[in-house]
Design a protein around this motif. Structure first.
Motif, mmCIF file in Angstrom:
data_model
loop_
_atom_site.group_PDB
_atom_site.id
_atom_site.type_symbol
_atom_site.label_atom_id
_atom_site.label_comp_id
_atom_site.label_asym_id
_atom_site.label_seq_id
_atom_site.Cartn_x
_atom_site.Cartn_y
_atom_site.Cartn_z
ATOM 1 N N TYR A 45 0.834 -1.205 0.000
ATOM 2 C CA TYR A 45 0.000 0.000 0.000
ATOM 3 C C TYR A 45 0.872 1.260 0.000
ATOM 4 N N ALA A 46 1.924 1.254 0.815
ATOM 5 C CA ALA A 46 2.764 2.456 0.935
ATOM 6 C C ALA A 46 3.474 2.760 -0.383
ATOM 7 N N ALA A 95 0.952 4.159 -2.710
ATOM 8 C CA ALA A 95 0.641 5.529 -2.298
ATOM 9 C C ALA A 95 1.709 6.489 -2.815
ATOM 10 N N VAL A 141 -1.775 6.594 2.232
ATOM 11 C CA VAL A 141 -1.995 5.145 2.240
ATOM 12 C C VAL A 141 -3.477 4.827 2.438
ATOM 13 N N ARG A 183 -6.028 2.347 0.259
ATOM 14 C CA ARG A 183 -6.805 1.280 0.876
ATOM 15 C C ARG A 183 -8.302 1.449 0.561
#
Lengths: 96, 192
Positions: B145-146, B149, B156, B160
């Motif tokens: 996710y990071a 992002a 983040v 999500r």
């Protein structure tokens, strides 16, 4: 005991919490304890079980699209040509 | 004898060009057009080469290239094809309401039995841009996710929530597929 009744030794999480955590659970992003709580709930809950089953079907279907993309020699050559025009020199062992 | 210039070329080759297939897939996801994707791939690597000195050794070359590709696309895409950022608060609210959908047992059994590849591929292609690029980065390219992002320049939490919303849309698409294929009644699917 109906199918949403928690076991006597530990209260089961509620449906809202289970659904909120379900995707993270299926992604393996919950800790062991939380994951166990979600799995316990969806295994026992007649309402949430089909939701979890459907979520897994979707994730498996999406994962089936996770195929490596084959290298496209003509595109690679085109990119290399453009790079060479800007001074890039491909190593001699680039046989692509 | 050390050859700094040669080292630079070698490093670019080994760190950037190795990701050409992944960048191609991402470009196709962004553009939804093979010819435009090829142009974008070329532009991405040209920009990467021009700015190679800014790349930090040991960094994630693939994520860096994705960022360049996305920025290049946003700059060159026809206005109508540019990403329309969805208000994050609104998206978060949608995501909060985006628990998984259910489906009746017979539908689930049928969906589990058939090859959903073509249907899910079409469903992903039909996702709104903001959702499709998250699915591509997180689900297909398997970025964290990071990392996604960073590529998208969003928090983040936004990654999500977009992912959750995208999955909900994919579920809806599969239910529609089930209806079209005749293994779910319209009533059963709409009842969910």
């Amino acid at each position: 005991m109906d199918d949403r009744t928690p076991p006597p030794d530990r209260p089961m999480i509620d449906c809202g919490t289970a659904l909120r955590l379900l995707w993270d659970c299926l992604d393996g992003k919950l800790g062991t304890v939380n994951e166990a709580a979600v799995r316990e709930h969806v295994d026992r809950c007649r309402h949430c079980h089909p939701n979890a089953a459907f979520a897994e079907i979707v994730l498996n279907a999406v994962a089936s699209q996770r195929k490596p993309v084959a290298d496209d020699p003509s595109l690679r050559e085109r990119v290399l040509d453009a790079l060479r025009a800007e001074g890039f020199q491909a190593p001699r062992d680039d046989h692509s | 004898m050390s050859d700094p210039a040669g080292d630079r070329h070698r490093a670019f080759h080994d760190t950037a060009l190795r990701w050409l297939p992944d960048v191609t897939r991402f470009a196709r996801s962004l553009t939804r057009d093979e010819s435009a994707a090829d142009d974008l791939v070329q532009e991405t690597f040209l920009r990467a080469w021009r700015h190679w000195d800014t790349f930090q050794a040991g960094g994630d070359g693939r994520a860096w290239l994705f960022t360049i590709a996305r920025n290049a696309w946003r700059k060159q895409a026809p206005r109508a094809a540019r990403l329309v950022p969805v208000e994050d608060d609104a998206l978060q609210a949608m995501a909060d309401d985006a628990g998984p959908l259910g489906a009746p047992d017979p539908v689930l059994q049928a969906l589990a039995r058939v090859d959903l590849g073509p249907a899910i591929g079409a469903a992903i292609a039909a996702l709104p841009d903001a959702f499709r690029e998250v699915v591509d980065l997180v689900e297909l390219q398997q970025l964290e996710y990071a990392e996604a992002a960073d590529v998208l320049g969003v928090p983040v939490g936004t990654v999500r929530s977009r992912l959750f919303r995208a999955r909900r849309l994919l579920q809806s698409a599969l239910l529609e597929h089930a209806r079209d294929a005749g293994f779910a009644s319209v009533d059963a699917a709409e009842a969910q």
